[in-house]
Design a protein around this motif. Sequence first.
Motif, short mmCIF file in Angstrom:
data_model
loop_
_atom_site.label_atom_id
_atom_site.label_comp_id
_atom_site.label_asym_id
_atom_site.label_seq_id
_atom_site.Cartn_x
_atom_site.Cartn_y
_atom_site.Cartn_z
N LYS A 5 24.92 44.52 -14.40
CA LYS A 5 24.74 44.00 -13.05
C LYS A 5 25.88 44.45 -12.13
N THR A 6 25.50 44.87 -10.94
CA THR A 6 26.48 45.22 -9.91
C THR A 6 26.11 44.41 -8.67
N GLN A 7 27.10 43.78 -8.08
CA GLN A 7 26.86 42.98 -6.87
C GLN A 7 27.13 43.82 -5.63
N VAL A 8 26.21 43.76 -4.68
CA VAL A 8 26.38 44.41 -3.38
C VAL A 8 26.66 43.31 -2.37
N THR A 9 27.70 43.49 -1.57
CA THR A 9 28.07 42.52 -0.55
C THR A 9 28.01 43.20 0.81
N VAL A 10 27.32 42.57 1.74
CA VAL A 10 27.23 43.05 3.12
C VAL A 10 27.85 41.95 3.99
N VAL A 11 28.77 42.33 4.86
CA VAL A 11 29.49 41.35 5.66
C VAL A 11 29.37 41.69 7.15
N GLU A 12 28.92 40.70 7.93
CA GLU A 12 28.97 40.83 9.38
C GLU A 12 30.32 40.29 9.82
N PHE A 32 23.29 41.16 -2.80
CA PHE A 32 22.19 41.74 -3.56
C PHE A 32 22.71 42.04 -4.96
N GLN A 33 21.80 42.22 -5.88
CA GLN A 33 22.16 42.57 -7.25
C GLN A 33 21.47 43.86 -7.63
N LEU A 34 22.24 44.80 -8.16
CA LEU A 34 21.68 46.03 -8.70
C LEU A 34 21.64 45.90 -10.21
N ASN A 35 20.50 46.13 -10.81
CA ASN A 35 20.35 46.08 -12.26
C ASN A 35 20.38 47.52 -12.78
N ASN A 36 21.49 47.87 -13.41
CA ASN A 36 21.71 49.23 -13.88
C ASN A 36 20.88 49.47 -15.15
N GLU A 37 19.81 50.21 -15.00
CA GLU A 37 18.94 50.50 -16.13
C GLU A 37 19.57 51.46 -17.13
N ASP A 38 20.64 52.15 -16.73
CA ASP A 38 21.30 53.10 -17.63
C ASP A 38 22.54 52.51 -18.30
N ALA A 39 22.86 51.24 -18.02
CA ALA A 39 24.06 50.62 -18.59
C ALA A 39 23.88 50.43 -20.09
N VAL A 40 24.99 50.56 -20.80
CA VAL A 40 24.99 50.32 -22.24
C VAL A 40 25.86 49.11 -22.53
N CYS A 100 30.96 30.43 -0.44
CA CYS A 100 29.96 31.49 -0.43
C CYS A 100 30.20 32.45 -1.60
N GLN A 101 31.45 32.87 -1.79
CA GLN A 101 31.79 33.79 -2.87
C GLN A 101 31.54 33.15 -4.24
N LYS A 102 31.91 31.89 -4.37
CA LYS A 102 31.70 31.17 -5.63
C LYS A 102 30.21 31.06 -5.94
N ASP A 103 29.42 30.68 -4.93
CA ASP A 103 27.97 30.56 -5.11
C ASP A 103 27.34 31.91 -5.46
N ALA A 104 27.85 32.99 -4.85
CA ALA A 104 27.31 34.32 -5.13
C ALA A 104 27.61 34.74 -6.57
N GLN A 105 28.81 34.44 -7.05
CA GLN A 105 29.15 34.78 -8.44
C GLN A 105 28.26 34.04 -9.42
N LYS A 106 28.00 32.77 -9.13
CA LYS A 106 27.11 31.97 -9.97
C LYS A 106 25.69 32.56 -9.94
N ALA A 107 25.21 32.89 -8.75
CA ALA A 107 23.87 33.47 -8.61
C ALA A 107 23.78 34.82 -9.33
N LEU A 108 24.85 35.61 -9.29
CA LEU A 108 24.86 36.89 -10.00
C LEU A 108 24.75 36.65 -11.51
N GLN A 109 25.52 35.70 -12.02
CA GLN A 109 25.47 35.38 -13.44
C GLN A 109 24.08 34.89 -13.85
N GLU A 110 23.46 34.09 -12.99
CA GLU A 110 22.14 33.53 -13.29
C GLU A 110 21.01 34.51 -12.99
N GLY A 111 21.33 35.60 -12.29
CA GLY A 111 20.32 36.60 -11.95
C GLY A 111 19.38 36.15 -10.84
#
Length: 186
Positions: free
Chosen positions: A145-152, A166-174, A70-81
């Motif tokens: 990009k910042t990843q948000v993780t919610v765990v039950e 979830f993914q947060l796209n930081n519009e203020d990032a440089v 799950c963590q590996k798939d999430a990292q890949k999805a974060l990279q791919e957006g």
Amino acid sequence: MSLSTRVIAALGAVVVIGAGTVGLSIAHASSEGKPNEPKATLVVGRSSMAAGPACYNDGKPLDEAAQAKCQKDAQKALQEGTLPSSDVKIGDRIGVGVAPEVAEKGWFAFTDGGQQQRATLASTRTGSTFSGLLPASGLLASTKKTQVTVVEANEKTGDIIGVWYFQLNNEDAVGEQQQPATQQSQ
């Protein structure tokens, strides 16, 4: 022998009602047997989005192999957006909500940002379905990009039941902004 108009109308009504009943039965049967996957909600400012879990085993604990995948798939999805995403600015406030059945067992949420490379949105809690709104400035990574993780997690046993990303796209990032297209020579 000829059928009267009333008999034909009655037979037509039976066929229509029967077809409607069969259609309803098929629709009901197609929803039976599917696991009920609870949703988590990401709130950014005045907008929100809900998503189903990235990892879920019909309410049963996820084993360590499933959690690692799950963590590996999430990292890949974060990279791919491809994670459910929302644009955020430093001045926004961020929160997370979960379904009541998730809150009943227990849950927590965090980001891969903040000063310690991990910022808590919600510490382990039961009964509460919302984290409250926190300033984005303390939750975002320094990258785009910042990843948000919610765990039950079952608070009594410590078992992980479901994970949402979830993914947060930081519009203020440089630094990670798109490069301007180069002009072709003429």
